[in-house]
Design a protein around this motif. Structure first.
Motif, short mmCIF file in Angstrom:
data_model
loop_
_atom_site.label_atom_id
_atom_site.label_comp_id
_atom_site.label_asym_id
_atom_site.label_seq_id
_atom_site.Cartn_x
_atom_site.Cartn_y
_atom_site.Cartn_z
N GLY A 149 0.82 -1.21 0.00
CA GLY A 149 0.00 0.00 0.00
C GLY A 149 0.85 1.25 0.00
N SER A 150 1.92 1.24 0.79
CA SER A 150 2.82 2.39 0.84
C SER A 150 3.51 2.58 -0.50
CB SER A 150 3.89 2.19 1.92
OG SER A 150 3.30 2.06 3.18
N MET A 151 3.90 1.48 -1.13
CA MET A 151 4.57 1.56 -2.41
C MET A 151 3.63 2.16 -3.47
SD MET A 151 6.28 -1.49 -4.61
CE MET A 151 7.90 -1.46 -3.88
N LEU A 152 2.38 1.69 -3.48
CA LEU A 152 1.42 2.21 -4.45
C LEU A 152 1.10 3.68 -4.18
CD1 LEU A 152 -1.01 -0.84 -4.70
CD2 LEU A 152 0.66 -0.08 -6.40
N ALA A 153 0.98 4.04 -2.92
CA ALA A 153 0.71 5.44 -2.57
C ALA A 153 1.86 6.33 -3.02
CB ALA A 153 0.48 5.58 -1.08
N ASP A 154 3.09 5.89 -2.79
CA ASP A 154 4.26 6.66 -3.20
C ASP A 154 4.30 6.84 -4.72
OD1 ASP A 154 5.08 6.98 -0.60
OD2 ASP A 154 6.59 5.39 -0.69
N SER A 155 3.94 5.80 -5.44
CA SER A 155 3.98 5.89 -6.91
C SER A 155 2.92 6.86 -7.42
CB SER A 155 3.83 4.52 -7.55
OG SER A 155 2.51 4.04 -7.39
N GLY A 156 1.84 7.03 -6.69
CA GLY A 156 0.78 7.93 -7.12
C GLY A 156 1.00 9.38 -6.73
N ARG A 157 1.94 9.64 -5.84
CA ARG A 157 2.16 11.01 -5.38
C ARG A 157 2.63 11.94 -6.49
NH1 ARG A 157 1.21 10.04 -0.27
NH2 ARG A 157 2.39 8.54 0.93
N GLY A 158 3.32 11.43 -7.47
CA GLY A 158 3.83 12.26 -8.56
C GLY A 158 2.79 12.54 -9.64
N VAL A 159 1.63 11.93 -9.53
CA VAL A 159 0.60 12.11 -10.56
C VAL A 159 -0.13 13.42 -10.31
CG1 VAL A 159 -1.54 11.16 -11.49
CG2 VAL A 159 0.29 9.63 -10.78
N GLU A 160 -0.22 14.22 -11.35
CA GLU A 160 -0.95 15.48 -11.23
C GLU A 160 -2.27 15.34 -11.97
OE1 GLU A 160 1.25 19.02 -12.05
OE2 GLU A 160 3.09 18.15 -11.25
N LEU A 161 -3.36 15.55 -11.24
CA LEU A 161 -4.69 15.44 -11.82
C LEU A 161 -5.21 16.82 -12.22
CD1 LEU A 161 -6.34 13.01 -9.22
CD2 LEU A 161 -5.31 12.43 -11.41
N THR A 162 -6.07 16.82 -13.24
CA THR A 162 -6.74 18.07 -13.60
C THR A 162 -7.82 18.35 -12.57
OG1 THR A 162 -8.43 16.96 -14.92
CG2 THR A 162 -6.37 17.55 -16.06
N GLU A 163 -8.38 19.55 -12.60
CA GLU A 163 -9.47 19.90 -11.67
C GLU A 163 -10.64 18.93 -11.85
OE1 GLU A 163 -9.95 22.38 -9.36
OE2 GLU A 163 -7.84 22.87 -9.52
N GLU A 164 -10.94 18.61 -13.10
CA GLU A 164 -12.06 17.70 -13.39
C GLU A 164 -11.80 16.31 -12.82
OE1 GLU A 164 -14.30 15.80 -17.29
OE2 GLU A 164 -13.10 17.62 -17.53
N GLU A 165 -10.58 15.80 -12.98
CA GLU A 165 -10.24 14.48 -12.45
C GLU A 165 -10.27 14.44 -10.94
OE1 GLU A 165 -7.19 12.88 -15.90
OE2 GLU A 165 -6.47 14.31 -14.41
N SER A 166 -9.75 15.48 -10.31
CA SER A 166 -9.71 15.49 -8.85
C SER A 166 -11.08 15.72 -8.23
CB SER A 166 -8.70 16.50 -8.33
OG SER A 166 -9.08 17.81 -8.70
N ALA A 167 -12.02 16.27 -8.96
CA ALA A 167 -13.37 16.50 -8.44
C ALA A 167 -14.04 15.18 -8.07
CB ALA A 167 -14.21 17.25 -9.46
N GLY A 168 -13.67 14.11 -8.71
CA GLY A 168 -14.25 12.80 -8.41
C GLY A 168 -13.86 12.27 -7.05
N PHE A 169 -12.86 12.88 -6.41
CA PHE A 169 -12.40 12.42 -5.10
C PHE A 169 -12.96 13.24 -3.95
CE2 PHE A 169 -9.08 10.95 -8.04
CZ PHE A 169 -9.11 9.61 -7.74
#
Length: 79
Positions: free
Chosen positions: A47-67
């Motif tokens: 889980g930590s490894m997957l979370a770390d790999s996702g930290r560098g991902v930049e989402l658009t406003e539209e993509e992040s609205a889903g969260f």
């Protein structure tokens, strides 16, 4: 992340992997990934490894609205 294809596995190893994956409600690929990570990087949690790999991902406003969380209080359900 990289990819790996393993050929020539003995049938009994593949059967054991399938059984273990089924028991853990995972795909065979996910189970093999977990086994390799645990064997080769015992101090790293998946889980930590997957979370770390996702930290560098930049989402658009539209993509992040889903969260966005629903701010309303939890409602009771009847089971």
């Amino acid at each position: 992340m990289g990819e790996l294809e393993i050929g020539g596995l003995p049938a009994e190893v593949l059967r054991a992997l399938e059984h273990q994956a089924d028991s853990n409600h995972r795909s065979i690929e996910d189970e093999a990934r977990v086994i390799l990570i645990q064997a080769l990087l015992p101090g790293v949690r998946l889980g930590s490894m997957l979370a770390d790999s996702g930290r560098g991902v930049e989402l658009t406003e539209e993509e992040s609205a889903g969260f966005d969380r629903d701010p309303s209080p939890p409602r009771e359900i009847d089971l």
